[in-house]
Design a protein around this motif. Structure first.
Motif, PDB file in Angstrom:
ATOM      1  N   PRO A 115       0.824  -1.218   0.000  1.00 29.42           N
ATOM      2  CA  PRO A 115       0.000   0.000   0.000  1.00 29.42           C
ATOM      3  C   PRO A 115       0.854   1.263   0.000  1.00 29.42           C
ATOM      4  O   PRO A 115       1.982   1.274   0.519  1.00 29.42           O
ATOM      5  N   LEU A 116       0.322   2.322  -0.566  1.00 27.24           N
ATOM      6  CA  LEU A 116       1.022   3.597  -0.622  1.00 27.24           C
ATOM      7  C   LEU A 116       1.233   4.178   0.770  1.00 27.24           C
ATOM      8  O   LEU A 116       2.092   5.039   0.965  1.00 27.24           O
ATOM      9  N   THR A 117       0.484   3.692   1.724  1.00 25.53           N
ATOM     10  CA  THR A 117       0.636   4.155   3.103  1.00 25.53           C
ATOM     11  C   THR A 117       1.773   3.441   3.828  1.00 25.53           C
ATOM     12  O   THR A 117       2.082   3.785   4.969  1.00 25.53           O
ATOM     13  N   GLY A 118       2.391   2.415   3.169  1.00 30.32           N
ATOM     14  CA  GLY A 118       3.455   1.666   3.794  1.00 30.32           C
ATOM     15  C   GLY A 118       2.919   0.785   4.906  1.00 30.32           C
ATOM     16  O   GLY A 118       1.711   0.705   5.137  1.00 30.32           O
ATOM     17  N   PRO A 119       3.804   0.085   5.621  1.00 30.38           N
ATOM     18  CA  PRO A 119       5.238  -0.012   5.360  1.00 30.38           C
ATOM     19  C   PRO A 119       5.540  -1.037   4.267  1.00 30.38           C
ATOM     20  O   PRO A 119       4.671  -1.805   3.866  1.00 30.38           O
ATOM     21  N   VAL A 120       6.811  -1.035   3.830  1.00 27.55           N
ATOM     22  CA  VAL A 120       7.274  -1.999   2.836  1.00 27.55           C
ATOM     23  C   VAL A 120       8.367  -2.877   3.432  1.00 27.55           C
ATOM     24  O   VAL A 120       8.246  -4.093   3.464  1.00 27.55           O
ATOM     25  N   PHE A 121       9.425  -2.238   3.933  1.00 25.58           N
ATOM     26  CA  PHE A 121      10.502  -3.031   4.549  1.00 25.58           C
ATOM     27  C   PHE A 121      10.984  -2.441   5.875  1.00 25.58           C
ATOM     28  O   PHE A 121      11.934  -2.952   6.470  1.00 25.58           O
ATOM     29  N   SER A 122      10.339  -1.385   6.376  1.00 27.90           N
ATOM     30  CA  SER A 122      10.818  -0.729   7.598  1.00 27.90           C
ATOM     31  C   SER A 122      10.235  -1.324   8.866  1.00 27.90           C
ATOM     32  O   SER A 122      10.552  -0.875   9.965  1.00 27.90           O
ATOM     33  N   GLU A 161      -6.734   7.887   8.662  1.00 32.52           N
ATOM     34  CA  GLU A 161      -6.004   7.192   9.719  1.00 32.52           C
ATOM     35  C   GLU A 161      -4.526   7.026   9.405  1.00 32.52           C
ATOM     36  O   GLU A 161      -3.709   6.808  10.307  1.00 32.52           O
ATOM     37  N   PHE A 162      -4.150   7.149   8.131  1.00 32.66           N
ATOM     38  CA  PHE A 162      -2.750   7.058   7.739  1.00 32.66           C
ATOM     39  C   PHE A 162      -2.157   8.439   7.454  1.00 32.66           C
ATOM     40  O   PHE A 162      -1.137   8.557   6.788  1.00 32.66           O
ATOM     41  N   CYS A 163      -2.793   9.467   7.981  1.00 33.39           N
ATOM     42  CA  CYS A 163      -2.326  10.846   7.793  1.00 33.39           C
ATOM     43  C   CYS A 163      -2.320  11.248   6.329  1.00 33.39           C
ATOM     44  O   CYS A 163      -1.520  12.100   5.914  1.00 33.39           O
ATOM     45  N   SER A 164      -3.175  10.639   5.524  1.00 40.65           N
ATOM     46  CA  SER A 164      -3.172  10.890   4.084  1.00 40.65           C
ATOM     47  C   SER A 164      -4.089  12.050   3.719  1.00 40.65           C
ATOM     48  O   SER A 164      -5.168  12.220   4.281  1.00 40.65           O
ATOM     49  N   ASN A 218       3.567   6.955   2.446  1.00 37.48           N
ATOM     50  CA  ASN A 218       4.185   6.359   3.637  1.00 37.48           C
ATOM     51  C   ASN A 218       3.953   7.211   4.881  1.00 37.48           C
ATOM     52  O   ASN A 218       4.838   7.348   5.723  1.00 37.48           O
ATOM     53  N   ARG A 219       2.783   7.805   4.969  1.00 35.02           N
ATOM     54  CA  ARG A 219       2.359   8.665   6.080  1.00 35.02           C
ATOM     55  C   ARG A 219       3.148   9.972   6.131  1.00 35.02           C
ATOM     56  O   ARG A 219       3.035  10.730   7.093  1.00 35.02           O
ATOM     57  N   ALA A 220       3.940  10.248   5.121  1.00 31.64           N
ATOM     58  CA  ALA A 220       4.716  11.481   5.054  1.00 31.64           C
ATOM     59  C   ALA A 220       4.128  12.399   3.996  1.00 31.64           C
ATOM     60  O   ALA A 220       3.552  11.942   3.010  1.00 31.64           O
TER      61      ALA A 220
END
Length: 738
Positions: A115-122, A161-164, A218-220
């Protein structure tokens, strides 16, 4: 070079060849916008290379279902094969099987979508996490706001909820009226009378209009700025004529524990860069003070923003990192542990990494400063500032005593940024379940956690790699006659350490064994043998030592020393020193551009480090600049035998580098030993004569032995690259176990 390095192949192209009088039949497919197992947002830019001349003959299926994909011809290579690109959308979360077919030819790959909201590998999302609208008020009492760059602010009330937030596109233009700078473009269908023109690095004259995209990944909050005619459609298949096909990625400074979205990027409206046609990108999680000083999250965010850029604007020839202080940390750590995101880096006010820097700053701020204040206040005792500064080899005592600021304790759990609501913060007594604002708690996905029952028997805290057992503080100062034997013995006897809550302890700090190993294995301490051997580096060293600023020039030398140790040389690392009166920013970018262009043109099979060295522009060498701008070409060197007067040579005379606590304690220039191997006290190491009583006291102080700096540190090793902490299962690393 702009494509991320494919570290783990999870797709299998199927190529069927047919005999003919011409080139053999061929069909292959790959992902251009990122690594196929780390794709985000439901779409991917793919490239097909085929002997098929008619793009309409290419059929695409996604998970066995026909997909409507529009291919665009890119080029025909020297083998007669055709290249086509297409934006493939409709990807589901998880595995997606893509098959390209034409007659008897077929090729297949698997794309893993996140998802565009992440996470992927963090690893799991940092919690709690305060969105823009939830942050503590600004100093003036107003709500925190994010400036768009066109005079407006984001409306943060619609955050999910993902700060999007919904993605928005604004246009600004450069006025030809002096002093006006960028102005909002009121009507995209007409050009203002005061619109300036600019000529890009490709020699194309275009209106100086900038497309400014703002959104959340990624919530940024990210931003992308690029020269663009608003009457044209932004597309990866039809590149803007104004874009020079280069991407500058900006990283911001600081080093704080995170837990919040942030209210600023590292800046994208850099006029001189945009004028040349560069695209500029950044996000709030690429500002180290907002991203938790967590370079893994920063790497993940930069990867995702870059992927989005490629899918929206096209593939850059190369991506260049830029930024100072904590922005330098991020560049070095990302290039070292996640190679391929950045093709070249330009760190300034360089720190090698957060972990080794925090060793220096915490030992100064908590241990030495507290000890010396107590020592001076004791009856009949007193030390001048020059003597105190000599213990760290600093230019002045101010560097340790004051320049670290009001929050020098970034490894402490109570070091929360002002943006985090006070009621949410950890306190061992009043709020033991609150947010622990140490950089290691912010990186608990990497370092893991354990119970510290002496503080809290129910809640686990992140493990810390810091250790000072066996460190002989002030050793070189003692041998140089700058401090007395009594001060040396008393200091090492009483300096102590700290516990996991950063409270002083009479005993030395013992680093967690797992945390020390993890710091090295995962690349939280940079070394020269992993990704940094695959990237050109221009270190823009603004000299601040004379001010007693903690951005000391020694960190450029410690970073390069690691490359020299691990690779036998550091010829891919250039140090350029100057005062605040001289700016090298634009010149460094031009030199890096030339360096990368030379690397790109080298089609040889030579290994990457040798290729980088061979491609370096002839005029790009270690140098320094006088305040008037006169250039002096001279190799930048740091002499460990001259810790207290490192002024040999023209450049060191202008900009003498100073040491630090661990170097004065006898440590190596690489400054990356977290826990030293121990050896018995050896009196030939001292240039003073100890009495029998003093020898007995020295033995009591160092019952376990003293640091043997000739040996690598405990668990010291080269890091792995492209490690995942979840959810990606590829190269998964969990709590120190691969």
């Amino acid at each position: 070079m702009s494509r991320p390095a494919l570290m783990y192949f999870i797709f299998v192209p199927l190529i069927l060849a047919a005999c003919s009088d011409r080139a053999p039949a061929h069909l292959s497919v790959e992902v251009i916008s990122g690594q196929p197992h780390l794709i985000t947002g439901g779409d991917a830019l793919i490239e097909v290379v085929s002997s098929v001349a008619d793009k309409q003959a290419l059929e695409v299926t996604l998970d066995g279902q026909s997909a409507d994909v529009e291919f665009h011809a890119v080029a025909t290579d020297d083998t007669g094969l055709y290249q086509y690109r297409a934006l493939l959308d409709g990807l589901q979360l998880g595995n997606n099987t893509v098959q390209i077919s034409s007659g008897d030819l077929s090729a297949q790959l698997v794309i893993v979508n996140y998802p565009l909201t992440g996470p992927v590998f963090s690893g799991p999302h940092q919690q709690p996490y305060f969105c823009l609208a939830e942050l503590s008020p600004a100093n003036d009492g107003s709500a925190r706001r994010f400036a768009i760059g066109n005079g407006e602010f984001l409306d943060a009330t619609s955050l999910d909820e993902f700060c999007s937030l919904p993605t928005r596109v604004d246009y600004v233009y450069r006025s030809n009226t002096e002093g006006q700078g960028f102005r909002a473009l009121a009507d995209i269908n007409s050009q203002p009378q005061d619109l300036a023109l600019t000529t890009t690095s490709e020699g194309v004259e275009v209106p100086f209009i900038v497309r400014l995209e703002t959104g959340t990944i990624n919530r940024a909050i990210y931003q992308i700025a690029v020269l663009h005619d608003p009457r044209e459609v932004a597309s990866p298949m039809s590149l803007s004529t104004a874009w020079n096909e280069r991407l500058l990625y900006n990283f911001g400074g600081g080093c704080d524990p995170g837990y919040f979205q942030g209210a600023s990027t590292a800046g994208v409206l850099r006029e001189s860069v945009l004028a040349l046609g560069y695209a500029v990108a950044s996000s709030t999680l690429n500002v180290n003070a907002q991203g938790g000083c967590n370079d893994v999250i920063s790497a993940e965010t930069a990867m995702m923003v870059k992927e989005h850029f490629i899918e929206s604007y096209g593939e850059p020839r190369y991506t260049i990192g830029n930024g100072g202080s904590g922005g330098a940390m991020q560049q070095l750590l990302i290039a070292g542990a996640y190679p391929g995101i950045l093709d070249g880096i330009i760190p300034s006010m360089t720190f090698s990494d957060a972990v080794s820097y925090m060793t220096d700053s915490q030992e100064c701020s908590l241990l030495l400063r507290n000890y010396l204040h107590n020592y001076v206040n004791e009856a009949s005792r007193g030390l001048n500032d020059e003597t105190k500064a000599s213990i760290g080899g600093w230019p002045n005592w101010y560097l340790c005593d004051e320049s670290l600021g009001s929050r020098p304790d970034r490894v402490a759990p109570h070091g929360c940024s002002a943006e985090i609501p006070v009621a949410a913060r950890y306190d061992a007594i009043t709020n033991p379940d609150g947010v622990r604002c140490s950089i290691y708690d912010g990186m608990k996905n990497i370092f893991g956690e354990k119970l510290y029952p002496e503080i809290n028997a129910q809640r686990a805290f992140a493990k810390s790699p810091h250790d000072n057992v066996g460190v002989q503080y002030g050793l070189a100062a003692l041998n140089a006659g700058l401090i007395s034997k009594e001060l040396f013995l008393d200091m090492n006897e009483r300096i102590g350490g700290w516990d996991i809550d950063f409270k002083p302890t009479p005993q030395r700090t013992v680093g967690d064994d797992d945390a020390i190993r993890i710091a090295y294995e995962t690349g939280r301490v940079t070394n020269g043998a992993a990704g940094l051997a695959r990237v050109p580096i221009i270190d823009d060293r603004l000299y601040l030592d004379h001010q007693g600023n903690f951005h000391a020039s020694v960190y450029s030398f410690t970073t390069r020393a690691r490359l020299e140790r691990d690779n036998g040389h550091a010829d891919n690392y250039i140090i350029r020193r100057h005062s605040a009166d001289v700016s090298l920013a634009d010149e460094n970018l031009a030199l890096m551009d030339q360096w990368l262009a030379n690397i790109r043109a080298d089609r040889s099979s030579m290994n990457m480090l040798d290729k980088i060295v061979r491609a370096k522009p002839a005029d790009l060498q270690d140098d320094c600049f006088t305040e008037s701008g006169e250039r002096i070409v001279e190799k930048a060197e740091f002499d460990l035998n001259s810790l207290f007067d490192n002024s040999t040579g023209q450049c060191n005379s202008l900009y003498p580098p100073h040491a630090g606590l661990r170097l004065v304690a006898g440590g190596p220039l690489s400054n990356d030993i977290l826990k030293c191997e121990l050896k018995p006290v050896e009196y030939e190491d001292y240039r003073v004569d100890f009495t029998d009583d003093e020898r007995a006291r020295l033995q009591r102080i160092f019952l376990e032995g003293v640091c043997d700096w000739s040996k690598p540190g405990l668990h010291q090793t080269n890091n792995e690259t492209w490690l995942s902490y979840g959810p990606s299962p590829i190269n998964l690393y969990q709590a120190g176990t691969q």
